[in-house]
Motif scaffolding. Structure first.
Motif, PDB file in Angstrom:
ATOM      1  N   LEU A   6     -10.995   7.766 -20.847  1.00  0.00           N
ATOM      2  CA  LEU A   6      -9.965   8.590 -21.478  1.00  0.00           C
ATOM      3  C   LEU A   6      -8.656   7.807 -21.493  1.00  0.00           C
ATOM      4  O   LEU A   6      -8.197   7.336 -20.452  1.00  0.00           O
ATOM      5  CB  LEU A   6      -9.786   9.900 -20.707  1.00  0.00           C
ATOM      6  N   SER A  23      -6.646  14.400 -13.646  1.00  0.00           N
ATOM      7  CA  SER A  23      -7.902  13.697 -13.943  1.00  0.00           C
ATOM      8  C   SER A  23      -8.822  13.699 -12.729  1.00  0.00           C
ATOM      9  O   SER A  23     -10.037  13.894 -12.852  1.00  0.00           O
ATOM     10  CB  SER A  23      -7.610  12.257 -14.376  1.00  0.00           C
ATOM     11  N   THR A  32      -9.730   6.214 -16.670  1.00  0.00           N
ATOM     12  CA  THR A  32      -8.531   6.524 -17.451  1.00  0.00           C
ATOM     13  C   THR A  32      -7.601   5.315 -17.498  1.00  0.00           C
ATOM     14  O   THR A  32      -7.647   4.450 -16.629  1.00  0.00           O
ATOM     15  CB  THR A  32      -7.747   7.711 -16.853  1.00  0.00           C
ATOM     16  N   TYR A  72     -11.967   8.761 -25.832  1.00  0.00           N
ATOM     17  CA  TYR A  72     -11.218   9.971 -26.180  1.00  0.00           C
ATOM     18  C   TYR A  72      -9.761   9.675 -25.850  1.00  0.00           C
ATOM     19  O   TYR A  72      -9.467   8.938 -24.895  1.00  0.00           O
ATOM     20  CB  TYR A  72     -11.716  11.164 -25.355  1.00  0.00           C
ATOM     21  N   LEU A  74      -5.816  11.415 -25.286  1.00  0.00           N
ATOM     22  CA  LEU A  74      -4.957  12.587 -25.118  1.00  0.00           C
ATOM     23  C   LEU A  74      -3.505  12.143 -25.204  1.00  0.00           C
ATOM     24  O   LEU A  74      -3.067  11.273 -24.450  1.00  0.00           O
ATOM     25  CB  LEU A  74      -5.205  13.272 -23.767  1.00  0.00           C
ATOM     26  N   TYR A 214     -10.112  21.630 -20.835  1.00  0.00           N
ATOM     27  CA  TYR A 214     -10.794  21.438 -22.125  1.00  0.00           C
ATOM     28  C   TYR A 214     -11.552  20.111 -22.127  1.00  0.00           C
ATOM     29  O   TYR A 214     -12.721  20.030 -22.510  1.00  0.00           O
ATOM     30  CB  TYR A 214      -9.782  21.482 -23.250  1.00  0.00           C
ATOM     31  N   LEU A 215     -10.876  19.051 -21.672  1.00  0.00           N
ATOM     32  CA  LEU A 215     -11.508  17.722 -21.666  1.00  0.00           C
ATOM     33  C   LEU A 215     -12.670  17.643 -20.666  1.00  0.00           C
ATOM     34  O   LEU A 215     -13.615  16.892 -20.877  1.00  0.00           O
ATOM     35  CB  LEU A 215     -10.475  16.651 -21.364  1.00  0.00           C
ATOM     36  N   LYS A 216     -12.593  18.436 -19.608  1.00  0.00           N
ATOM     37  CA  LYS A 216     -13.722  18.495 -18.664  1.00  0.00           C
ATOM     38  C   LYS A 216     -14.974  18.980 -19.390  1.00  0.00           C
ATOM     39  O   LYS A 216     -16.078  18.446 -19.186  1.00  0.00           O
ATOM     40  CB  LYS A 216     -13.387  19.415 -17.497  1.00  0.00           C
ATOM     41  N   VAL A 218     -15.576  18.580 -22.515  1.00  0.00           N
ATOM     42  CA  VAL A 218     -15.965  17.567 -23.495  1.00  0.00           C
ATOM     43  C   VAL A 218     -16.528  16.304 -22.836  1.00  0.00           C
ATOM     44  O   VAL A 218     -17.526  15.738 -23.276  1.00  0.00           O
ATOM     45  CB  VAL A 218     -14.750  17.197 -24.387  1.00  0.00           C
ATOM     46  N   LEU A 219     -15.855  15.878 -21.747  1.00  0.00           N
ATOM     47  CA  LEU A 219     -16.167  14.576 -21.144  1.00  0.00           C
ATOM     48  C   LEU A 219     -16.907  14.680 -19.817  1.00  0.00           C
ATOM     49  O   LEU A 219     -17.463  13.680 -19.350  1.00  0.00           O
ATOM     50  CB  LEU A 219     -14.878  13.796 -20.901  1.00  0.00           C
TER      51      LEU A 219
END
Length: 221
Positions: A6, A23, A32, A72, A74, A214-216, A218-219
Motif C-alpha cells: 500500500l 496500518s 507500506t 493500492y 491511498l 475499508y482497505l482491510k 480490500v487488502l
C-alpha cells in the motif's frame, strides 16, 4: 503468495505516523511506503483553491507511487480529492481518496448529514463528495456545512487550545441539527475525545480509521 503493498501519498509528514499505526492495527501483513509533499496543501491554502498545476503534481505523485510498486494507493488529504479522482483514472492500480469510505458511511447512516471543517478549501471538496456519493447511492440527503472560523489560524499560530475550543463549540451545535457528522480534517478528531457522552450521541466520523477499515476489507488476508 506475494505480500501486497500500500502506497500512501500525504500532504503533511505529520500524517505518516498516524497512518503507520493504523496500518499496524488493520493491515499488519501489508507492506507500506510513504510519499509526503506539504507544498501541495500549502499551495491550496495560499491560493484558496486547487490549481491545475497542483492537481498535476498530485497526479504525478500518485504515478510515482504506482511506479514504486504499490498495489493500492491511498491519498490522505481531503483538500486535493478531485485531483485524486483524476489520478485514479490515469493509474493502473486502484487509488482511493481518504474521505470516500467516510462519505459512504455517512450517507448510509442518516439523511441529515453535517460536514465540519476549519478550512474552506477542505469543507467544499468534502461536502461535494458527500453530495456525489449520495447520488451514487440513490439517496436524498440534507447537508449542513459548518466552517470553524479562526480555528485553523489558531492552530497554525501554536494556539491549539483556541482551535480545540472553537471546534468543540461547533461540534456541540451541529450535533443538535443532524443525524451524523463528518470531520473534513482528521486533525479535529482529538477534539471529539474531549466531548461529554451527551455531546457525542450523534455519530462523529473521521476519515483515517474508516479508510483503513475499508482497505482491510480490500487488502486484508
Amino acid at each position: 503468495m506475494k505480500k501486497k503493498t500500500l502506497g500512501f501519498v500525504h500532504t503533511s509528514a505529520t500524517l505518516v505516523p498516524i497512518f503507520q499505526e493504523l496500518s499496524q492495527q488493520h493491515i499488519p501483513n501489508v507492506d507500506t511506503f510513504n510519499i509526503a509533499d506539504d507544498s501541495l496543501i500549502k499551495d491550496v491554502i495560499k491560493r484558496g483553491e486547487m490549481t491545475a498545476g497542483t492537481a498535476r503534481r498530485v497526479v504525478e505523485h500518485v504515478g510515482s507511487a504506482a511506479a514504486a510498486g504499490a498495489d493500492y494507493i491511498l491519498v490522505t488529504c481531503s483538500s486535493i480529492g478531485k485531483a485524486v479522482e483524476t489520478a485514479a483514472t490515469l493509474t493502473n492500480v486502484p487509488v482511493l481518496r481518504v474521505d470516500q469510505p467516510m462519505a459512504d458511511k455517512a450517507v448510509a447512516s442518516g439523511k441529515r448529514i453535517g460536514v465540519i471543517a476549519t478550512l474552506p478549501t477542505t469543507l467544499e471538496p468534502t461536502a461535494d463528495l458527500v453530495r456525489r456519493r449520495a447520488e451514487v447511492a440513490g439517496k436524498e440527503i440534507e447537508l449542513t456545512e459548518t466552517l470553524c472560523e479562526g480555528a485553523f489560524e489558531a492552530l497554525m499560530g501554536g494556539d491549539a487550545a483556541t482551535h480545540d475550543q472553537k471546534v468543540s463549540v461547533a461540534l456541540k451545535a451541529l450535533s443538535k441539527e443532524v443525524d451524523v457528522i463528518l470531520l473534513a480534517q482528521a486533525s479535529m478528531a482529538r477534539v471529539v475525545e474531549t466531548l461529554s457522552p451527551e455531546d457525542r450521541k450523534t455519530p462523529i466520523l473521521a476519515s483515517p480509521g474508516i479508510a483503513m477499515e475499508y482497505l482491510k476489507g480490500v487488502l486484508g488476508d
